[in-house]
Scaffold this motif. Structure first.
Motif, short mmCIF file in Angstrom:
data_model
loop_
_atom_site.label_atom_id
_atom_site.label_comp_id
_atom_site.label_asym_id
_atom_site.label_seq_id
_atom_site.Cartn_x
_atom_site.Cartn_y
_atom_site.Cartn_z
N UNK A 1 0.82 -1.22 0.00
CA UNK A 1 0.00 0.00 0.00
C UNK A 1 0.85 1.26 0.00
N UNK A 2 2.17 1.12 0.05
CA UNK A 2 3.05 2.29 0.09
C UNK A 2 3.05 2.98 -1.27
N UNK A 3 2.73 4.25 -1.27
CA UNK A 3 2.72 5.01 -2.53
C UNK A 3 2.59 6.49 -2.22
N UNK A 4 3.10 7.30 -3.15
CA UNK A 4 2.80 8.72 -3.13
C UNK A 4 1.52 8.89 -3.94
N UNK A 5 0.47 9.44 -3.32
CA UNK A 5 -0.85 9.39 -3.95
C UNK A 5 -1.47 10.75 -4.23
N UNK A 6 -0.96 11.83 -3.63
CA UNK A 6 -1.61 13.13 -3.81
C UNK A 6 -1.23 13.71 -5.18
N UNK A 7 -2.23 13.87 -6.04
CA UNK A 7 -1.99 14.21 -7.44
C UNK A 7 -1.16 15.49 -7.60
N UNK A 8 -1.52 16.62 -6.99
CA UNK A 8 -0.73 17.84 -7.22
C UNK A 8 0.71 17.72 -6.69
N UNK A 9 0.89 17.05 -5.55
CA UNK A 9 2.23 16.89 -4.98
C UNK A 9 3.11 16.04 -5.89
N UNK A 10 2.56 14.93 -6.37
CA UNK A 10 3.35 14.06 -7.27
C UNK A 10 3.61 14.77 -8.59
N UNK A 11 2.66 15.57 -9.05
CA UNK A 11 2.84 16.32 -10.30
C UNK A 11 4.03 17.28 -10.17
N UNK A 12 4.19 17.85 -8.97
CA UNK A 12 5.27 18.81 -8.75
C UNK A 12 6.56 18.16 -8.28
N UNK A 13 6.53 16.84 -8.09
CA UNK A 13 7.72 16.08 -7.69
C UNK A 13 7.76 14.78 -8.50
N UNK A 14 7.86 14.96 -9.81
CA UNK A 14 7.70 13.85 -10.75
C UNK A 14 8.66 12.70 -10.50
N UNK A 15 9.92 13.00 -10.37
CA UNK A 15 10.92 11.94 -10.28
C UNK A 15 10.72 11.10 -9.02
N UNK A 16 10.53 11.77 -7.88
CA UNK A 16 10.33 11.03 -6.64
C UNK A 16 9.03 10.24 -6.66
N UNK A 17 8.00 10.79 -7.31
CA UNK A 17 6.74 10.08 -7.42
C UNK A 17 6.89 8.79 -8.21
#
Length: 660
Positions: free
Chosen positions: A371-387
């Motif tokens: 279940x581990x994941x980065x899930x918040x769309x705007x945050x992942x959009x602004x942190x593409x590589x880490x997402x």
């Protein structure tokens, strides 16, 4: 004077109660004789001796029954039962002592005396309890300079009666009536409050100035509660509810701890009972691991795993506080369930392949929920590589660790945003699905399953806690678009279905993709209006010129007006009514290997252009709504002295993935 008595120590209060009871018992004997003889009774010496011994014995009996240990302000039904038992003993004692002293006693006097004792001793305590409650509420209101808020309790059953009892001992609320849908108890009185049908609510609001409704309908289904909320919504009253049964039992909440309405009630859908064999099969007497154990879905998976009697539960999370919090909660659950499960909290990141392999092999994990994941769309959009690194390579690392350790079942928690994604988060989750399906084609004993579902109500970052905070602060409530619709599911329902879908995966071929039936989609703007009204406010511009305003902010980067669950229409019903299985395009393992190498290279070089191109060209259906929004990437472009790629020595140290 009464305030002075209330401040006395316990012992003086008990002495005063004993003296009052002695007088009341004497009054009861004289009254019993007088009523029977229809004239004022003139006792003889023999009567005085019999009465004195009876009173002394009765007081001793009351003490043994604990009547003087009970606090009058919290007088319970058990204390009243003690009064009845003491009255029976006292009546028998009176009959015996009049016989011993040869005092005159008509046969009906003991019966009349029994009733008088209950009326005087019991009635005195009930009256005193009410008087103390009134004085305490008055003193509290005077000290805080406010009037008690008048409320109506919806539900006149046992939960409603318990809530009324709890409210009678606090200074904030003044219950004025019950509302109940049961016609059998309408127009009756419970603890001094009349019971009304729901149609009388508007009259009650006008007559008593009611500003809040308290729901005490714990036995009602979520669908029925949703109907009640729909009825209450136009009144503009704040609606709150008592804690759920689970909170009362497992989390030590009191019935008087009121809270805002539950998200399950807003959704209005009752969860389908789980199939017992599907719930227990992957968990009972097994070692289970949950990655992202401190998150919304991960923590609920852990709670349900503890209840199903796993042998060991390995909790993996990168956040120390989240890991501590869920570990502490599960320890408390263990004690209440008398469970012998071993809870193992482990700090770590799914981006560390070596760490994952060590954990999975060391504890002998048999079932793994990822279940581990980065899930918040705007945050992942602004942190593409880490997402992408976390969601794609993290999934690969976890799956490789499961393969190496011979884990029986591996379940990936996915999202509806993976279907024709327009944002990096959705694209990364779709790529993670393809990675798992490709790995399923390798020869191994591990059964891989993917479970895809929509938004979860009440999770971190979801609209419910955000809207509540905005409403409590007086608004405005922010909605991206008036036509945005989303599929919603409650956290417990989603976690339960994930477990059952994983069990179904063991019966089908490895790499099976499951969809959860999310019900009907919800319009977010209408949902916000419902929350505003049920929290006691009006919607500005809709209900009145004042109230809480809804501001439409526009779609955020990578956000859709609506979400989908299917890429193709090739779906089939499983033996669970809320779980479907679907066939969608997948890749061969060699193709997945090539994609993983390119993803790793782009991550190590921090090359957002290469990553965007890779996600576009991969068979994900990725159509970004705009240009790359990575904050660090844009900053580096505006800083010429700063290289876009990492130094060679840093790149080599950052590599955590080796593609087999």
């Amino acid at each position: 004077m009464i305030n002075t008595l209330l401040t006395l120590d316990r012992r003086p209060k008990q002495v005063i109660l004993v003296l009052i009871d002695a007088l009341l018992l004497l009054l009861a004997t004289v009254a019993a004789y007088s009523l029977r003889l229809e004239s004022l009774f003139d006792p003889t010496r023999a009567h005085f001796i019999a009465f004195a011994v009876t009173i002394f014995a009765s007081i001793s009996c009351f003490a043994l029954l604990g009547l003087y240990k009970a606090m009058v302000r919290f007088l319970s039904q058990r204390a009243l039962s003690s009064v009845i038992s003491g009255a029976i003993f006292s009546s028998l004692m009176l009959l015996m002592m009049t016989s011993v002293t040869d005092a005159f006693i008509p046969r009906s006097v003991p019966i009349i005396y029994f009733m008088m004792v209950i009326m005087l001793v019991g009635g005195f305590r009930i009256g005193l309890r009410s008087l103390i409650a009134i004085i305490m509420r008055y003193n509290a209101g005077k000290a805080n300079n406010y009037e008690r808020e008048r409320v109506v309790i919806y539900g006149a059953g046992s939960a409603g009666h318990q809530l009324l009892t709890a409210l009678q001992h606090q200074p904030l609320f003044e219950p004025v009536a019950f509302i109940d849908d049961n016609r059998a108890i309408q127009k009756t009185t419970i603890s001094g409050l009349s019971v009304h049908p729901a149609r009388n609510l508007s009259t009650l609001v006008e007559q008593h100035g009611v500003s809040r409704i308290l729901l005490a309908i714990s036995s009602a289904s979520h669908a029925r509660r949703a109907e009640i909320l729909l009825f209450l919504e136009p009144f503009g009253l704040k609606v709150q509810t008592i804690p759920s049964f689970e909170d009362l039992v497992y989390r030590n909440h009191g019935i008087g701890e009121l809270r805002d309405i539950e998200v399950e009630d807003l959704l209005g859908r009752d969860p389908v009972p789980g199939l017992s064999e599907l719930v227990s099969m992957p968990i009972t007497d097994r070692c289970v691991m949950v990655t992202g154990a401190g998150g919304s879905i991960g923590s609920e998976l852990c709670r349900q795993i503890v209840k199903q009697g796993a042998k060991k539960l390995v909790l993996l999370d990168i956040c120390e506080y989240a890991l501590y919090k869920i570990s502490h909660e599960l320890t408390g659950m263990k004690a209440k369930l008398d469970s012998r499960i071993e809870v193992i909290p482990v700090l770590g990141s799914v981006q560390s392949a070596a760490r994952l392999k060590s954990i999975v092999s060391s504890f002998g994990v048999q079932t793994l929920y990822h279940a581990a994941a980065y899930k918040h769309v705007p945050i992942v959009e602004q942190n593409m590589i880490e997402g992408v690194r976390n969601n794609v390579l993290g999934t690969y690392n976890a799956a490789e660790a499961a393969l190496a350790a011979g884990v029986d079942s591996f379940v990936l928690v996915s999202t509806d945003k993976a279907v024709r994604p327009v944002n990096v988060m959705g694209a990364s989750k779709r790529l993670a699905e393809l990675v798992l399906q490709g790995m399923a084609k390798r020869d191994s004993q591990t059964k891989f399953s993917i479970v895809r579902f929509g938004n979860v109500l009440g999770s971190s970052g979801s609209v419910v806690p955000l809207f509540r905070e905005q409403i409590r602060n007086g608004g405005p409530v922010t909605v991206t678009h008036r036509d945005v619709i989303r599929y919603f599911m409650t956290i417990p329902e989603a976690a339960g279905l994930v477990i059952q879908a994983g069990a179904l995966g063991s019966e089908l071929e490895s790499g099976s993709l499951f969809l959860l039936d999310m019900g009907k989609p919800v319009n977010i703007a209408q949902f916000a209006m419902k929350m505003i009204r049920l929290m006691g406010h009006k919607v500005r511009g809709v209900d009145s010129a004042e109230g809480i305003e809804i501001v439409y902010t526009g779609l955020r980067p990578g956000e859709k007006l609506y979400e989908e669950l299917l890429i193709t229409e090739d779906s089939q019903q499983t033996r669970h009514p809320r779980i479907l299985t679907v066939r969608e395009p997948s890749l061969e393992w060699a193709e997945v290997q090539d994609l993983l190498r390119r993803v790793t290279r782009a991550c190590d070089k921090f090359d957002c252009e290469a990553m965007t191109s890779l996600l576009r060209l991969a068979p994900l259906g990725y159509e970004p709504a705009g240009d790359c929004a990575d904050l660090v990437w844009h900053q580096s472009l505006n800083t010429p002295t700063r290289p876009l790629s990492l130094p060679a020595d840093t790149q080599s140290g950052a590599k955590v993935v080796k593609i087999a």
